[in-house]
Design a protein around this motif. Structure first.
Motif, mmCIF file in Angstrom:
data_model
loop_
_atom_site.group_PDB
_atom_site.id
_atom_site.type_symbol
_atom_site.label_atom_id
_atom_site.label_comp_id
_atom_site.label_asym_id
_atom_site.label_seq_id
_atom_site.Cartn_x
_atom_site.Cartn_y
_atom_site.Cartn_z
ATOM 1 N N THR A 229 -14.665 16.120 -20.679
ATOM 2 C CA THR A 229 -15.327 16.693 -19.521
ATOM 3 C C THR A 229 -14.281 16.896 -18.433
ATOM 4 N N ALA A 230 -14.597 17.766 -17.481
ATOM 5 C CA ALA A 230 -13.704 18.009 -16.344
ATOM 6 C C ALA A 230 -14.549 17.952 -15.076
ATOM 7 N N SER A 231 -14.158 17.085 -14.147
ATOM 8 C CA SER A 231 -14.969 16.844 -12.964
ATOM 9 C C SER A 231 -14.144 16.880 -11.692
ATOM 10 N N ALA A 232 -14.781 17.293 -10.596
ATOM 11 C CA ALA A 232 -14.162 17.225 -9.278
ATOM 12 C C ALA A 232 -14.287 15.794 -8.767
ATOM 13 N N VAL A 233 -13.168 15.198 -8.400
ATOM 14 C CA VAL A 233 -13.141 13.799 -7.977
ATOM 15 C C VAL A 233 -12.233 13.661 -6.762
ATOM 16 N N ILE A 234 -12.726 12.993 -5.736
ATOM 17 C CA ILE A 234 -11.913 12.631 -4.580
ATOM 18 C C ILE A 234 -12.051 11.129 -4.373
ATOM 19 N N CYS A 235 -10.935 10.425 -4.453
ATOM 20 C CA CYS A 235 -10.915 8.973 -4.310
ATOM 21 C C CYS A 235 -10.161 8.620 -3.030
ATOM 22 N N GLU A 240 -16.687 6.953 2.930
ATOM 23 C CA GLU A 240 -16.827 7.911 4.016
ATOM 24 C C GLU A 240 -15.624 8.852 4.073
ATOM 25 N N GLU A 241 -14.426 8.288 3.876
ATOM 26 C CA GLU A 241 -13.235 9.124 3.898
ATOM 27 C C GLU A 241 -13.233 10.104 2.728
ATOM 28 N N SER A 242 -13.636 9.636 1.563
ATOM 29 C CA SER A 242 -13.629 10.519 0.394
ATOM 30 C C SER A 242 -14.606 11.680 0.571
ATOM 31 N N GLU A 243 -15.777 11.421 1.150
ATOM 32 C CA GLU A 243 -16.735 12.495 1.386
ATOM 33 C C GLU A 243 -16.204 13.498 2.406
ATOM 34 N N LEU A 244 -15.504 12.974 3.426
ATOM 35 C CA LEU A 244 -14.913 13.878 4.409
ATOM 36 C C LEU A 244 -13.834 14.750 3.762
ATOM 37 N N LEU A 245 -12.960 14.149 2.971
ATOM 38 C CA LEU A 245 -11.903 14.923 2.308
ATOM 39 C C LEU A 245 -12.486 15.984 1.381
ATOM 40 N N ILE A 294 -17.598 13.712 -7.703
ATOM 41 C CA ILE A 294 -17.504 12.261 -7.718
ATOM 42 C C ILE A 294 -16.614 11.855 -6.549
ATOM 43 N N THR A 295 -17.184 11.098 -5.620
ATOM 44 C CA THR A 295 -16.439 10.635 -4.454
ATOM 45 C C THR A 295 -16.659 9.138 -4.297
ATOM 46 N N GLY A 296 -15.727 8.503 -3.588
ATOM 47 C CA GLY A 296 -15.909 7.081 -3.323
ATOM 48 C C GLY A 296 -14.606 6.313 -3.324
ATOM 49 N N SER A 332 -5.245 10.282 -3.710
ATOM 50 C CA SER A 332 -6.450 10.192 -4.535
ATOM 51 C C SER A 332 -6.086 9.910 -5.986
ATOM 52 N N TYR A 333 -5.088 10.637 -6.504
ATOM 53 C CA TYR A 333 -4.664 10.419 -7.889
ATOM 54 C C TYR A 333 -3.994 9.054 -8.061
ATOM 55 N N ARG A 334 -3.261 8.600 -7.057
ATOM 56 C CA ARG A 334 -2.660 7.261 -7.141
ATOM 57 C C ARG A 334 -3.736 6.192 -7.232
ATOM 58 N N LYS A 335 -4.757 6.306 -6.410
ATOM 59 C CA LYS A 335 -5.810 5.291 -6.390
ATOM 60 C C LYS A 335 -6.592 5.277 -7.709
ATOM 61 N N LEU A 336 -6.851 6.447 -8.277
ATOM 62 C CA LEU A 336 -7.535 6.505 -9.568
ATOM 63 C C LEU A 336 -6.693 5.876 -10.654
ATOM 64 N N ALA A 337 -5.398 6.176 -10.661
ATOM 65 C CA ALA A 337 -4.504 5.614 -11.664
ATOM 66 C C ALA A 337 -4.489 4.089 -11.570
ATOM 67 N N ALA A 338 -4.460 3.560 -10.359
ATOM 68 C CA ALA A 338 -4.472 2.112 -10.186
ATOM 69 C C ALA A 338 -5.801 1.514 -10.622
ATOM 70 N N ALA A 339 -6.899 2.197 -10.309
ATOM 71 C CA ALA A 339 -8.221 1.673 -10.682
ATOM 72 C C ALA A 339 -8.390 1.578 -12.199
#
Length: 344
Positions: A229-235, A240-245, A294-296, A332-339
């Motif tokens: 799957t391919a999804s739009a994601v902001i981490c 609140e910051e992710s929704e704003l971005l 997907i935000t958060g 955002s990509y750094r935080k996902l990679a760490a998670a």
């Protein structure tokens, strides 16, 4: 559950009010970051006549990215096949595979990748290829990549160069619904369900139906059909910051899809100011588009991505992150990679 792989689809957005030329350099920088963080693939999209997205020639950018990275798979997400000769596309990607063996993906889509005038310009002086010709284009491309078309085909004896490599590009068909699954399955292509396109429902059985229909190609015998799957994601650090971005990409989609305006990607604060002035129908579109992302926080994004992977029965998800700020996108990509402990 198998460890979830994360990959990236890069649309080469123009960040920080810079130029399109600078956006291409940002794509190379992001790919190098992704390579170091442990992402599995880095795909480049194709857009034409769109000031906010710079990647109009993914095959060129793929070569630059592959040369500047070490292990990550690099490919197209995807080549808009209706504009091109399947023979030429096969030669381009066989060349890339010869230069970077075992690292090249060829993803294709049937969408035009731009407004109507760009499709006419790409076909000039001929007319654009009718959409119902896409199955014939994909069949020919499959044969040219694999080195053999069915007996009796007009090009069944035509060699595709370069010859002599031990590997071939991985083949992936992209679709935003179930319209391409039968064709992808019958030709032995992997399938990517592009959830970041549109807000319509995509039931889980799309992937399971694709796998039931799947017929392997000669070099994929024994496989069950690869799907992502391919999804739009902001981490971000906070929800609140992710929704704003995410407002920057959301507002761009609103303007592009409802009003035909493909302007630059605006700062998120500006987008939220503009949101307050929208009509009720535009606000509803904006809200539905943002809700489809997907935000958060890292923990929230991981939970949502793992739930998506379980729902569709996939073990890899392509991430699309579009922000006004290049650094916020990288973060955002750094935080996902760490998670997900991608570098472990």
């Amino acid at each position: 559950m198998t460890a979830l792989k994360l990959s990236i689809v890069d649309q080469s957005p123009v960040h920080d009010d810079k130029t399109q030329a600078a956006a291409l350099s940002d794509s190379v920088r992001l790919a190098r970051l992704a390579d170091g963080l442990g992402y599995h693939r880095f795909w480049v999209a194709e857009h034409h006549g769109t000031p906010s997205y710079a990647s109009s020639a993914p095959e060129i950018l793929i070569g630059q990215i592959a040369a500047g990275t070490q292990r990550i798979r690099v490919g197209s997400g995807g080549v808009m096949l209706s504009h091109y000769s399947p023979y030429k596309v096969a030669e381009v990607f066989r060349t890339l595979e010869a230069l970077f063996p075992g690292r090249i993906d060829l993803g294709v889509g049937r969408a035009p990748g731009g407004a109507g005038q760009t499709g006419a310009a790409l076909a000039y002086p001929d007319l654009p290829t009718p959409v119902n010709h896409f199955p014939y284009l994909l069949e020919a491309l499959t044969g040219f990549i694999d080195g053999g078309l069915p007996e009796g085909h007009a090009f069944d004896n035509l060699p595709t160069t370069p010859q002599g490599g031990d590997t071939r590009p991985q083949l992936w068909a992209l679709g935003s619904s179930d319209g391409s699954i039968e064709l992808a399955a019958q030709l032995g292509w992997g399938f990517v369900l592009a959830l970041f396109i549109g807000t319509h429902e995509r039931p889980a059985d799309i992937i399971s139906r694709y796998r039931k229909l799947y017929r392997p190609r000669p070099d994929t015998v024994g496989t069950q059909g690869s799907a992502m799957t391919a999804s739009a994601v902001i981490c971000a650090e906070t929800a609140e910051e992710s929704e704003l971005l995410a407002a920057s990409h959301t507002y761009w989609k609103l303007q592009a899809h409802r009003h035909g305006i493909r302007e630059g990607i605006l700062p998120p604060e500006r987008c939220m100011d503009l949101y307050a002035r929208l009509s009720p129908s535009d606000k509803a579109f904006f809200d539905a588009t943002r809700d489809s992302m997907i935000t958060g926080t890292p923990e929230q994004c991981r939970a949502q991505l793992e739930a998506q992977a379980e729902y569709y029965g996939v073990d890899e998800i392509l991430i699309v992150a579009v922000t006004h700020s290049f650094e916020k996108r990288c973060e955002s990509y750094r935080k996902l990679a760490a998670a997900f402990d991608l570098g472990a």
